[in-house]
Scaffold this active site. Sequence first.
Site, short mmCIF file in Angstrom:
data_model
loop_
_atom_site.label_atom_id
_atom_site.label_comp_id
_atom_site.label_asym_id
_atom_site.label_seq_id
_atom_site.Cartn_x
_atom_site.Cartn_y
_atom_site.Cartn_z
N ASP A 10 34.43 -44.54 6.32
CA ASP A 10 34.25 -43.61 5.09
C ASP A 10 34.86 -43.92 4.00
O ASP A 10 35.74 -44.67 3.97
CB ASP A 10 34.83 -42.19 5.65
CG ASP A 10 34.87 -41.05 4.97
OD1 ASP A 10 33.76 -40.65 4.40
OD2 ASP A 10 35.88 -40.60 4.23
N SER A 11 34.66 -43.23 2.86
CA SER A 11 35.46 -43.40 1.76
C SER A 11 37.08 -43.17 1.66
O SER A 11 37.60 -43.68 0.79
CB SER A 11 34.91 -42.67 0.47
OG SER A 11 34.89 -41.33 0.87
N CYS A 73 30.63 -41.22 5.87
CA CYS A 73 30.62 -40.58 4.41
C CYS A 73 29.27 -40.45 4.05
O CYS A 73 28.03 -41.08 4.19
CB CYS A 73 31.06 -41.83 3.57
SG CYS A 73 31.17 -41.48 1.76
N GLU A 152 41.85 -31.34 0.56
CA GLU A 152 42.76 -32.33 0.72
C GLU A 152 44.03 -31.74 0.55
O GLU A 152 45.11 -32.05 0.80
CB GLU A 152 42.44 -33.62 -0.36
CG GLU A 152 41.02 -34.31 0.35
CD GLU A 152 41.08 -35.81 -0.02
OE1 GLU A 152 42.24 -36.51 -0.24
OE2 GLU A 152 40.45 -36.56 0.58
N CYS A 185 28.72 -33.11 3.25
CA CYS A 185 30.17 -34.07 2.74
C CYS A 185 30.91 -33.62 3.93
O CYS A 185 31.18 -32.74 4.55
CB CYS A 185 30.45 -33.14 1.53
SG CYS A 185 32.23 -33.88 0.88
N HIS A 187 34.13 -33.28 3.86
CA HIS A 187 35.15 -32.10 3.79
C HIS A 187 35.04 -30.62 3.93
O HIS A 187 35.79 -29.97 4.44
CB HIS A 187 35.88 -32.38 2.27
CG HIS A 187 36.69 -33.49 2.02
ND1 HIS A 187 36.25 -34.86 2.38
CD2 HIS A 187 37.94 -33.74 1.73
CE1 HIS A 187 37.05 -35.92 2.04
NE2 HIS A 187 38.08 -35.30 1.67
#
Length: 280
Positions: A10-11, A73, A152, A185, A187
Amino acid sequence: MNNAPLAVFDSGLGGLSVVRHLRQILPGEDIVYFGDTARVPYGIKSRPTVAQFALETASFLLQFDPKLIVAACNTASALALDHLIRELPVPVIGVVEPGARAAVRLAAGKPVAVIGTEATISSSAYVKAIRALAPEQPVIGLACPLFVPLVEEGRGSDDPLVKLAAETYLAPLRAQGVHVVVLGCTHYPLLRDAVAACLGPGVQIVDSGRETSLAVQRHLTETAALSAAAPPGTIRCYVSDNPTRFQRVGSRFLNEPIEYVELVEAERYVNLPRRPSEVR
Ligand code: DGL
């Protein structure tokens, strides 16, 4: 049977929301994870840059002889999956196609919305994947860039800023009679309740990470490559920057403590001889 690990990249730390489902659905599998925390976010970068970063990040994991690589990702899957499949010597599964398939199944022809990063939405990868399965399917793509930093920061669905952002981004979808929303996404599953509250009880939510984990399970079953080891499998994490933050913030995505995190210096993964200049 194949006891080689699953590799996941993932990023950054978001892909741990996919690993969470892999752990539930495939508890016996060992997992090696690489989060490119030095170069996150991918979601505002161009296709050639994401393709190069994704290939370097995925290639780092080849040293562990994985039986499969999961591009957790969404941005990397949307912009670079074909490139990764061409360049890597092991099977690669991305998150877009499994998410698209679930959306088409649930929508039964009614409108679908896909939410994701700017890069994912402007690539139209989800729209194309959905239309490949159901050419007449109405699909709306919508970028929700503030969701990533909000998550985050530790803000959840009850947070007033999250509620405001969700209402601001998603209110237009109510007017368009959306029936299914794809969380496109890594997140966004952590804001699932805010999305659901905003869109109302009739709207179904697709978590691409969960759908991808089911696709990985199908692939391993069909190729007789499930691990024979007794659960729980191990997780080893590698990051290109700030392992302390990865461990702290990432455990919310994984829903369990992260025991093993190793810092990877640039010379161990930024060594790609070819720039994917053909990727535009
Ligand atoms: N992992 C990215 C995604 O799923 C979100 C974070 C980023 O922009 O790199 O699209």
